[in-house]
Structure formats: C-alpha cells, structure tokens
Design a protein around this motif. Structure first.
Motif, mmCIF file in Angstrom:
data_model
loop_
_atom_site.group_PDB
_atom_site.id
_atom_site.type_symbol
_atom_site.label_atom_id
_atom_site.label_comp_id
_atom_site.label_asym_id
_atom_site.label_seq_id
_atom_site.Cartn_x
_atom_site.Cartn_y
_atom_site.Cartn_z
ATOM 1 N N ALA A 64 0.842 -1.203 0.000
ATOM 2 C CA ALA A 64 0.000 0.000 0.000
ATOM 3 C C ALA A 64 0.873 1.247 0.000
ATOM 4 O O ALA A 64 0.639 2.198 -0.765
ATOM 5 C CB ALA A 64 -0.932 -0.003 1.213
ATOM 6 N N PHE A 67 2.643 1.629 -3.376
ATOM 7 C CA PHE A 67 1.784 2.192 -4.425
ATOM 8 C C PHE A 67 1.896 3.714 -4.443
ATOM 9 O O PHE A 67 2.068 4.335 -5.492
ATOM 10 C CB PHE A 67 0.333 1.764 -4.177
ATOM 11 C CG PHE A 67 -0.652 2.361 -5.141
ATOM 12 C CD1 PHE A 67 -0.798 1.843 -6.416
ATOM 13 C CD2 PHE A 67 -1.446 3.443 -4.764
ATOM 14 C CE1 PHE A 67 -1.710 2.400 -7.306
ATOM 15 C CE2 PHE A 67 -2.349 4.002 -5.638
ATOM 16 C CZ PHE A 67 -2.491 3.472 -6.921
ATOM 17 N N CYS A 267 1.940 -1.295 -17.748
ATOM 18 C CA CYS A 267 1.079 -1.568 -16.594
ATOM 19 C C CYS A 267 0.627 -3.026 -16.572
ATOM 20 O O CYS A 267 0.592 -3.665 -15.516
ATOM 21 C CB CYS A 267 -0.142 -0.645 -16.609
ATOM 22 S SG CYS A 267 0.229 1.083 -16.260
ATOM 23 N N ALA A 417 3.225 1.362 -10.133
ATOM 24 C CA ALA A 417 2.065 1.492 -9.243
ATOM 25 C C ALA A 417 1.072 0.361 -9.494
ATOM 26 O O ALA A 417 0.438 -0.142 -8.553
ATOM 27 C CB ALA A 417 1.390 2.847 -9.456
ATOM 28 N N ALA A 418 0.943 -0.064 -10.765
ATOM 29 C CA ALA A 418 0.071 -1.198 -11.075
ATOM 30 C C ALA A 418 0.585 -2.456 -10.381
ATOM 31 O O ALA A 418 -0.200 -3.257 -9.855
ATOM 32 C CB ALA A 418 0.001 -1.410 -12.582
ATOM 33 N N TRP A 420 2.250 -2.573 -7.572
ATOM 34 C CA TRP A 420 1.980 -2.504 -6.140
ATOM 35 C C TRP A 420 0.493 -2.569 -5.822
ATOM 36 O O TRP A 420 0.109 -3.072 -4.758
ATOM 37 C CB TRP A 420 2.604 -1.241 -5.554
ATOM 38 C CG TRP A 420 4.091 -1.291 -5.601
ATOM 39 C CD1 TRP A 420 4.935 -0.489 -6.314
ATOM 40 C CD2 TRP A 420 4.931 -2.235 -4.923
ATOM 41 N NE1 TRP A 420 6.238 -0.859 -6.125
ATOM 42 C CE2 TRP A 420 6.269 -1.928 -5.278
ATOM 43 C CE3 TRP A 420 4.692 -3.294 -4.056
ATOM 44 C CZ2 TRP A 420 7.338 -2.657 -4.792
ATOM 45 C CZ3 TRP A 420 5.769 -4.014 -3.576
ATOM 46 C CH2 TRP A 420 7.068 -3.692 -3.945
ATOM 47 N N ALA A 421 -0.339 -2.091 -6.724
ATOM 48 C CA ALA A 421 -1.789 -2.197 -6.501
ATOM 49 C C ALA A 421 -2.204 -3.665 -6.452
ATOM 50 O O ALA A 421 -2.962 -4.084 -5.561
ATOM 51 C CB ALA A 421 -2.547 -1.457 -7.602
ATOM 52 N N PHE A 422 -1.687 -4.464 -7.388
ATOM 53 C CA PHE A 422 -2.032 -5.888 -7.393
ATOM 54 C C PHE A 422 -1.301 -6.633 -6.290
ATOM 55 O O PHE A 422 -1.837 -7.603 -5.731
ATOM 56 C CB PHE A 422 -1.735 -6.486 -8.771
ATOM 57 C CG PHE A 422 -2.800 -6.189 -9.782
ATOM 58 C CD1 PHE A 422 -3.870 -7.053 -9.967
ATOM 59 C CD2 PHE A 422 -2.761 -5.022 -10.528
ATOM 60 C CE1 PHE A 422 -4.863 -6.776 -10.885
ATOM 61 C CE2 PHE A 422 -3.760 -4.733 -11.447
ATOM 62 C CZ PHE A 422 -4.822 -5.610 -11.631
ATOM 63 N N PHE A 424 -0.674 -5.380 -3.365
ATOM 64 C CA PHE A 424 -1.494 -5.077 -2.181
ATOM 65 C C PHE A 424 -2.731 -5.964 -2.126
ATOM 66 O O PHE A 424 -3.043 -6.572 -1.099
ATOM 67 C CB PHE A 424 -1.898 -3.605 -2.214
ATOM 68 C CG PHE A 424 -2.960 -3.228 -1.209
ATOM 69 C CD1 PHE A 424 -2.631 -3.027 0.118
ATOM 70 C CD2 PHE A 424 -4.282 -3.076 -1.596
ATOM 71 C CE1 PHE A 424 -3.599 -2.685 1.052
ATOM 72 C CE2 PHE A 424 -5.259 -2.733 -0.674
ATOM 73 C CZ PHE A 424 -4.922 -2.539 0.656
ATOM 74 N N ALA A 425 -3.450 -6.039 -3.253
ATOM 75 C CA ALA A 425 -4.688 -6.820 -3.284
ATOM 76 C C ALA A 425 -4.428 -8.295 -2.998
ATOM 77 O O ALA A 425 -5.149 -8.932 -2.212
ATOM 78 C CB ALA A 425 -5.372 -6.645 -4.641
#
Length: 516
Positions: A64, A67, A267, A417-418, A420-422, A424-425
């Motif tokens: 998080a 990101f 991405c 960032a993509a 880290w977004a995934f 994180f999820a």
C-alpha cells in the motif's frame, strides 16, 4: 569528486549499473521479513495471533505504501533527478525499519511497513529508470535485470537471518532481523553520492555539458569524441528536442497515440508479474508447505530456504542472457511453465488433501501422502525457478525501456504502481483465499499465467539490443496485435545515420526560419 561523482566508478558499467540495485533488495528484505515470522511464537504472541484477514492486512501495508511511493516518482524523478530520488528512498527505509523494529502493537507495525513501502515504491520505480538511462544498449537488459536479482538476494539473506534468529527466545527473534534491514539502505544512500546523474535527465534539464561528460566517462573512457558517446549524445539530444515540440510534460501525454499503447503494455506486464502468483509463494510459502503436509517449524523453514536459494540461482542465467534471448521468448515460455506447475500443485492438493486444523485454524492439508507432499514441494520449487529465469527480470526491464523521455518518469511510475496495486490486493486476499477455497487458489493463478502468455504473444514487441531512442521506431511500426511481425532489425542505426538525420532536421529548421 569535483564532478559530483567518482570517475573511476562511472567508468565501470557493471558497478555504475548495479549498485543502485540495492534499492530492489529492500523489496526482497520486506518479503521475507514477513514470511519468516508467520509461525514465530514470539511474533504471534506480541501481535496477538493475527487471523488470516489481519495477517493479510499487515503484509499488505507495505505494498500500500509502495503504491503511493511509486506514483510519487512521477514528480520526484523529473524534479530532483534519478540519483537524488534513490538517496531519499534509502533514508525513508531507515525510518520505516526503526518503527517496525520497535513495534509493540499491530498499528505501529502497520505504520512502519507503510513507511518502508514508500521507500520500496520509490526505489523499485526509479532504479530501473536510472539503470536504463545510464547503461549502454548491449548490456542494458542485463543490468536492469539485476534489479530482480537484488530482490531475490534480499529475500534470501533476510530469510536466513530470520532462520538464525528463530532460535532466540523472545521478541529479539524478529526484532533483530527487522532492525538489521536498515543497513543496506544506509549503504545505498551514502554510496549513491559517488555515482553520476542520468545523462538523459541532464539533457532534458539543459545541462548538456554535464551530460556529455558523464556519457564520456560511462562509455568512452573519458573520450568525448568516442563514436558510441557521440552517437548516444546526438540521439538523446534529438529525442529530447523532438519531444519538447510535442507539448508540456503532463499525465495527459500518457493518453497520446503511441504512448497510451505503451502505458498499457507497461502496466499490464507489472500486473501479470503479480498475477503469476510468485509473490504469493514468497510471502506465504509457510502456508503453502504447511498445507502440503510439511510439519514442524524447523523443517518448514529449511524447505522454504531452499526455494529462496533457487530464486537467487536461477535469476543468474536470465541476467547473463536476457539481451541474447530477448524479452518476448522469456515472457511467453515463463508463463507457460508457471501455469503448468501451479496446475500440478492445485491438482495434487485437491486430490490428496482434506480440511483439518492447525494451531486452532481450519486448513486444507495433506496427511499421510508423503509422495504428494514431496511432489508439491518440488513443483513449488520449479515454479519459482521458472519465474526467476524468465518473468522476474523482464518485468522490470521492459517497462523501463519502452517509454519516450518526456513521459518516462510518469509512465514507469504508473506501471510500477500497477505492480503494487495488485501486490497489495493479493497480499491481503491470499490468506483468506487459502482459508476458504484452498487448492482452487492455485488454479486461479495458473489461469492468469495462461492468459498472460496469450497477451505477451500478440501484443509485446521485442526491444532488446536497441538504444532507448531506437525503440521509438519499433513502436512506430504499429502491429498492435501482431507484435511478432516486427523485425529485430527495425530501429537499428549507426553514427552516420544519426548525423544525417541531424543535418536534415537542421536544414528544415533553417528553411522554416527563412520563410516569410
């Protein structure tokens, strides 16, 4: 060091291209700083035995923060430079490590991990940019791929520290490893003071004399008339000046024709690198082997450590041959292999496992089938090895080299960032997933791998063995859904070609100025 960097260091392409990889190692340190404590009694006691959802949240706190950090690079890398951004990333990591080491409750631990995540987001984004802009085309892929190798080293070293400290009674068993991880960050921040700034960033900020001097030290032994130096310098200037005519730098540039396609590729590649399931195997390998029927904390730790050693070892061939093999074959073959091995893991788990209970929690576990247990462990090792030799290095190399200079900082930050977004999820979702759908989780990730393979085959053109400026010609060919049709000779230019183009541009400018 009157130049602001050490000339001897700058003259060695492998030192100047690899030292910043310590920033990638910070990511690896974080991964095993969590995976190594999931069955540590002192950790469980201090943080009140977090359940699957709570543990997922603790692990997800780092991605998080990453990101946010990766998005911040879009501003920092263009404003203060690549070098200074790396230095600040190391300092932020030290602050996060101190907070984690001193944590007395979940809230403090989460805050420390978020701050460390900011550092990882900054470094994981700016280091590949710095490497791609400062290394020669012939070895660019190899050196950017070392970002992934440094991640694997960080994972392995931290895990062995965790393993050794697991014999200590009390909270020191996890606080010592969390405190020691600030040492590489201090080395990174201090050491970068002796390294040069990106010449491409300097040209873009009207500091051409400095840029030429750095290029000469990097690739010409200090000779500013060296053919490669002149070629790179002229290409960089032409590209920067051309991009300036297309408008101011902004996020709107990412939506322009030709650039938007590359943003999608960057991405999606970072997205697929997470959806392969690799970081699941890194963060939660303790749970994976536990479900396979591997009992005993020491035995589990030893089996886990083998996986981390394989991760380091199999990244080496990729570093050596990435520029020879090419990006496309590595991505396509890698995803096929990873999908296959995950299918085997899921199938074996589904066939021989059943719901049981470990430490008061419901777990899908294999009992009494030693052959199945060993097969799952072996397939997990093969999966990790497949990622290490293919997708791992390319996932950092490709996004760092496909974007025009004017949007490179913003575009790479968005691509990371993509990631880290995934990250994180998945970090948050996988523990509940394993707790609820168990072996079916592996089939989901296997399907993602096969889908990624199709995407890579149709949409990802080859970029190896080209300068960053020549890659522009590759994407100008089109072939959005037939990437295989682009010849590997497209974009190849020598010094005479570049100088001829320069003379044509100067002639056109002169004619334009003389027109009434």
């Amino acid at each position: 060091m009157g130049k602001g960097y050490n000339t001897r260091i700058a003259s060695n392409p492998y030192i100047v291209g690899s030292f910043a990889c310590i920033g990638g190692g910070l990511f690896g340190l974080d991964i095993s700083s969590m995976s190594g404590v999931l069955n540590n009694n002192a950790y469980l006691s201090t943080f009140h035995s977090p359940g699957s959802n709570a543990q997922g949240a603790i692990v997800a706190a780092m991605p998080a923060g990453s990101f946010v950090g990766s998005l911040a690079v879009a501003y920092l890398a263009d404003r203060i430079g690549r070098k200074n951004t790396i230095i600040y990333a190391g300092l932020i990591w030290v602050i996060g490590s101190i907070l984690q080491c001193a944590s007395v409750n979940r809230g403090m631990l989460v805050v420390g991990r978020v701050i460390s995540g900011l550092s990882v987001g900054l470094s994981s984004t700016v280091v590949p940019i710095y490497q791609s802009e400062i290394t020669a085309p012939a070895i660019r892929g190899r050196l950017v791929a070392m970002q992934q190798w440094s991640i694997t080293w960080g994972i392995m070293l931290q895990y062995f520290v965790q393993f050794g400290c697991s014999y200590i009674n009390g909270t020191a068993s996890f606080r010592i490893p969390w405190g020691l991880q600030m040492i590489p960050a201090i080395i990174l921040s201090v050491g970068m003071l002796w390294f040069p700034e990106s010449p491409r960033w300097l040209v873009d900020h009207n500091r051409e004399t400095e840029a030429l001097e750095i290029l000469a030290d990097l690739h010409g032994g200090g000779n500013q008339q060296d053919e490669l130096v002149v070629l790179e310098f002229e290409e960089i200037k032409q590209q920067v000046y051309f991009e300036r005519t297309e408008g101011a730098k902004s996020y709107l540039d990412l939506l322009k024709p030709g650039v938007f396609r590359r943003v999608g590729l960057g991405c999606s590649l970072q997205m697929w690198s997470q959806l392969t399931g690799m970081n699941v195997m890194m963060y939660y390998i303790v749970y994976v082997f536990q479900g396979a029927g591997l009992t005993g904390r020491r035995g589990n730790l030893i089996a886990d450590s083998v996986q981390y050693v394989l991760n380091v070892a199999f990244t080496v061939p990729a570093i050596i041959y990435i520029d020879k093999w090419g990006r496309r074959p590595m991505l396509i073959i890698g995803t096929i292999l990873m999908g296959f091995f995950l299918m085997l893991v899921g199938g074996l788990q589904g066939r021989f496992g059943q719901w049981g209970e470990i430490d008061g929690a419901a777990v899908w576990v294999i009992n009494g089938h030693e052959a199945a247990t060993k097969a799952i462990i072996v397939c997990s090792y093969l999966f990790v090895s497949s990622f290490a030799i293919t997708m791992g290095p390319v996932s950092w190399t490709y996004p760092a080299e496909i974007f025009p200079m004017r949007v490179r900082g913003k575009a790479v930050s968005l691509a990371t960032a993509a990631n880290w977004a995934f990250n994180f999820a998945l970090a948050w979702a996988v523990p509940p997933g394993l707790a609820n759908i168990a072996w079916k989780t592996y089939f989901i990730f296997a399907t993602f791998n096969f889908a990624a393979c199709i995407h890579f085959f149709f949409c990802f053109p080859e970029t190896s063995q080209r300068t960053l400026e020549e890659i522009e010609d590759v994407f100008n060919q089109g072939h959005i859904f037939s990437a295989w049709a682009i010849s590997r000779d497209v974009g190849k230019r020598n010094l005479q070609d570049v100088l001829a183009e320069k003379r044509v541009d100067e002639k056109e400018d002169s004619i334009g100025k003389n027109e009434p």
